[in-house]
Design a protein around this motif. Structure first.
Motif, mmCIF file in Angstrom:
data_model
loop_
_atom_site.group_PDB
_atom_site.id
_atom_site.type_symbol
_atom_site.label_atom_id
_atom_site.label_comp_id
_atom_site.label_asym_id
_atom_site.label_seq_id
_atom_site.Cartn_x
_atom_site.Cartn_y
_atom_site.Cartn_z
ATOM 1 N N SER A 100 -26.684 0.023 4.331
ATOM 2 C CA SER A 100 -26.393 -1.375 4.015
ATOM 3 C C SER A 100 -26.909 -2.314 5.107
ATOM 4 O O SER A 100 -26.978 -3.521 4.909
ATOM 5 N N SER A 101 -27.290 -1.761 6.247
ATOM 6 C CA SER A 101 -27.745 -2.592 7.369
ATOM 7 C C SER A 101 -29.117 -3.198 7.114
ATOM 8 O O SER A 101 -30.060 -2.493 6.752
ATOM 9 N N GLU A 102 -29.204 -4.505 7.325
ATOM 10 C CA GLU A 102 -30.483 -5.199 7.248
ATOM 11 C C GLU A 102 -30.977 -5.585 8.636
ATOM 12 O O GLU A 102 -31.981 -6.286 8.766
ATOM 13 N N ALA A 103 -30.298 -5.121 9.670
ATOM 14 C CA ALA A 103 -30.643 -5.493 11.047
ATOM 15 C C ALA A 103 -32.003 -4.930 11.443
ATOM 16 O O ALA A 103 -32.258 -3.733 11.289
ATOM 17 N N GLU A 104 -32.851 -5.786 11.958
ATOM 18 C CA GLU A 104 -34.190 -5.374 12.381
ATOM 19 C C GLU A 104 -34.111 -4.295 13.461
ATOM 20 O O GLU A 104 -34.938 -3.381 13.495
ATOM 21 N N THR A 105 -33.121 -4.377 14.334
ATOM 22 C CA THR A 105 -32.974 -3.361 15.378
ATOM 23 C C THR A 105 -32.706 -1.977 14.777
ATOM 24 O O THR A 105 -33.199 -0.974 15.294
ATOM 25 N N ASP A 106 -31.960 -1.919 13.669
ATOM 26 C CA ASP A 106 -31.711 -0.640 13.004
ATOM 27 C C ASP A 106 -32.985 -0.101 12.361
ATOM 28 O O ASP A 106 -33.255 1.100 12.405
ATOM 29 N N VAL A 107 -33.763 -0.993 11.778
ATOM 30 C CA VAL A 107 -35.031 -0.583 11.164
ATOM 31 C C VAL A 107 -35.951 0.007 12.228
ATOM 32 O O VAL A 107 -36.476 1.116 12.081
ATOM 33 N N VAL A 108 -36.120 -0.721 13.323
ATOM 34 C CA VAL A 108 -37.019 -0.284 14.400
ATOM 35 C C VAL A 108 -36.542 1.040 14.981
ATOM 36 O O VAL A 108 -37.332 1.985 15.150
ATOM 37 N N LYS A 109 -35.251 1.138 15.271
ATOM 38 C CA LYS A 109 -34.723 2.367 15.873
ATOM 39 C C LYS A 109 -34.892 3.558 14.942
ATOM 40 O O LYS A 109 -35.238 4.655 15.370
ATOM 41 N N SER A 110 -34.664 3.358 13.637
ATOM 42 C CA SER A 110 -34.827 4.452 12.670
ATOM 43 C C SER A 110 -36.255 4.977 12.668
ATOM 44 O O SER A 110 -36.478 6.194 12.678
ATOM 45 N N TYR A 111 -37.226 4.074 12.673
ATOM 46 C CA TYR A 111 -38.618 4.513 12.706
ATOM 47 C C TYR A 111 -38.976 5.148 14.054
ATOM 48 O O TYR A 111 -39.737 6.114 14.097
ATOM 49 N N GLU A 112 -38.419 4.623 15.136
ATOM 50 C CA GLU A 112 -38.661 5.241 16.446
ATOM 51 C C GLU A 112 -38.130 6.680 16.475
ATOM 52 O O GLU A 112 -38.678 7.528 17.166
ATOM 53 N N LEU A 113 -37.060 6.929 15.718
ATOM 54 C CA LEU A 113 -36.476 8.269 15.639
ATOM 55 C C LEU A 113 -37.098 9.098 14.510
ATOM 56 O O LEU A 113 -36.565 10.117 14.109
ATOM 57 N N CYS A 114 -38.236 8.626 14.007
ATOM 58 C CA CYS A 114 -39.069 9.356 13.043
ATOM 59 C C CYS A 114 -38.521 9.408 11.615
ATOM 60 O O CYS A 114 -38.842 10.342 10.866
ATOM 61 N N ALA A 115 -37.749 8.414 11.215
ATOM 62 C CA ALA A 115 -37.409 8.305 9.797
ATOM 63 C C ALA A 115 -38.702 8.034 9.032
ATOM 64 O O ALA A 115 -39.618 7.384 9.532
ATOM 65 N N CYS A 116 -38.788 8.562 7.816
ATOM 66 C CA CYS A 116 -39.985 8.366 6.988
ATOM 67 C C CYS A 116 -39.929 7.063 6.197
ATOM 68 O O CYS A 116 -40.937 6.617 5.657
ATOM 69 N N GLY A 117 -38.747 6.498 6.109
ATOM 70 C CA GLY A 117 -38.584 5.259 5.373
ATOM 71 C C GLY A 117 -37.218 4.658 5.640
ATOM 72 O O GLY A 117 -36.319 5.336 6.146
ATOM 73 N N TYR A 118 -37.093 3.378 5.319
ATOM 74 C CA TYR A 118 -35.850 2.650 5.545
ATOM 75 C C TYR A 118 -35.615 1.772 4.333
ATOM 76 O O TYR A 118 -36.430 0.910 4.028
ATOM 77 N N LEU A 119 -34.518 2.007 3.646
ATOM 78 C CA LEU A 119 -34.169 1.198 2.474
ATOM 79 C C LEU A 119 -32.787 0.594 2.666
ATOM 80 O O LEU A 119 -31.844 1.296 3.036
ATOM 81 N N THR A 120 -32.690 -0.682 2.394
ATOM 82 C CA THR A 120 -31.390 -1.334 2.402
ATOM 83 C C THR A 120 -30.793 -1.186 1.007
ATOM 84 O O THR A 120 -31.453 -1.474 0.006
ATOM 85 N N LYS A 121 -29.556 -0.717 0.969
ATOM 86 C CA LYS A 121 -28.881 -0.494 -0.312
ATOM 87 C C LYS A 121 -28.658 -1.826 -1.019
ATOM 88 O O LYS A 121 -28.054 -2.735 -0.444
ATOM 89 N N PRO A 122 -29.105 -1.930 -2.255
ATOM 90 C CA PRO A 122 -28.777 -3.134 -3.022
ATOM 91 C C PRO A 122 -27.274 -3.190 -3.299
ATOM 92 O O PRO A 122 -26.630 -2.162 -3.485
ATOM 93 N N VAL A 123 -26.733 -4.389 -3.317
ATOM 94 C CA VAL A 123 -25.304 -4.568 -3.584
ATOM 95 C C VAL A 123 -25.000 -4.327 -5.065
ATOM 96 O O VAL A 123 -23.998 -3.705 -5.407
ATOM 97 N N ASP A 124 -25.884 -4.778 -5.937
ATOM 98 C CA ASP A 124 -25.690 -4.624 -7.376
ATOM 99 C C ASP A 124 -25.824 -3.147 -7.771
ATOM 100 O O ASP A 124 -26.837 -2.518 -7.440
ATOM 101 N N PRO A 125 -24.815 -2.587 -8.472
ATOM 102 C CA PRO A 125 -24.859 -1.158 -8.834
ATOM 103 C C PRO A 125 -26.099 -0.765 -9.648
ATOM 104 O O PRO A 125 -26.667 0.303 -9.422
ATOM 105 N N ASP A 126 -26.516 -1.610 -10.585
ATOM 106 C CA ASP A 126 -27.703 -1.278 -11.385
ATOM 107 C C ASP A 126 -28.962 -1.255 -10.519
ATOM 108 O O ASP A 126 -29.832 -0.400 -10.696
ATOM 109 N N GLU A 127 -29.056 -2.196 -9.585
ATOM 110 C CA GLU A 127 -30.202 -2.213 -8.667
ATOM 111 C C GLU A 127 -30.164 -0.997 -7.739
ATOM 112 O O GLU A 127 -31.205 -0.424 -7.418
#
Length: 152
Positions: A100-127
């Motif tokens: 659920s985090s949209e923080a740029e620092t979380d995105v950067v850190k995830s990629y630095e730790l070799c995540a293959c992708g970063y998706l923010t969970k949509p709030v809407d259940p159908d989305e």
């Protein structure tokens, strides 16, 4: 070999502590057209036990894909990513941060730790369901991943 061939179900590890998000993810995978097995753990310690085949998970399969929340009890997603990255066999497992985090620092850190992708969970259940289906389609139908035998 793709782990996603129709004859060979893909093993997916969902690391998520929110029961609602687990339910939505299961629904999205159930309705998908790709055969897979969804394994679910609800904290970072269990995730690492599953991934390293320890304790109650010693017979667990090495997953073809990990969907990882960042905000987890006991060990957070960053700690899980860091431990995976340190292991030569497991660092090749594709990990997608689904959080659920949209923080740029979380995105950067995830990629630095070799995540293959970063998706923010949509709030809407159908989305949310649509996002998980698209993720599944991309990673398990289109992308080529190493087979487990090549992870040694």
């Amino acid at each position: 070999m793709n782990a996603h061939d129709a004859a060979e179900p893909a093993d997916i590890l969902l690391v998520e502590d929110n029961p609602g998000d687990v339910r939505l993810t299961k629904e999205a995978f159930k309705d998908g057209q790709i055969t897979n097995t969804l394994h679910v753990v609800d904290d970072g310690v269990e995730a690492l036990d599953f991934l390293f085949q320890r304790n109650e998970y010693e017979d667990a399969p090495i997953p073809d894909l990990v969907l990882l929340d960042l905000n987890l009890p006991r060990k957070n997603g960053d700690e899980v990513l860091a431990e995976l990255h340190e292991d030569p066999r497991r660092r090749r497992i594709p990990v997608i941060v689904l959080t659920s985090s949209e923080a740029e620092t979380d995105v950067v850190k995830s990629y630095e730790l070799c995540a293959c992708g970063y998706l923010t969970k949509p709030v809407d259940p159908d989305e949310f369901i649509s996002t998980v289906r698209e993720l599944e389609q991309f990673w398990l139908s289109i992308m080529r991943l190493p087979s487990e035998s090549n992870l040694d």
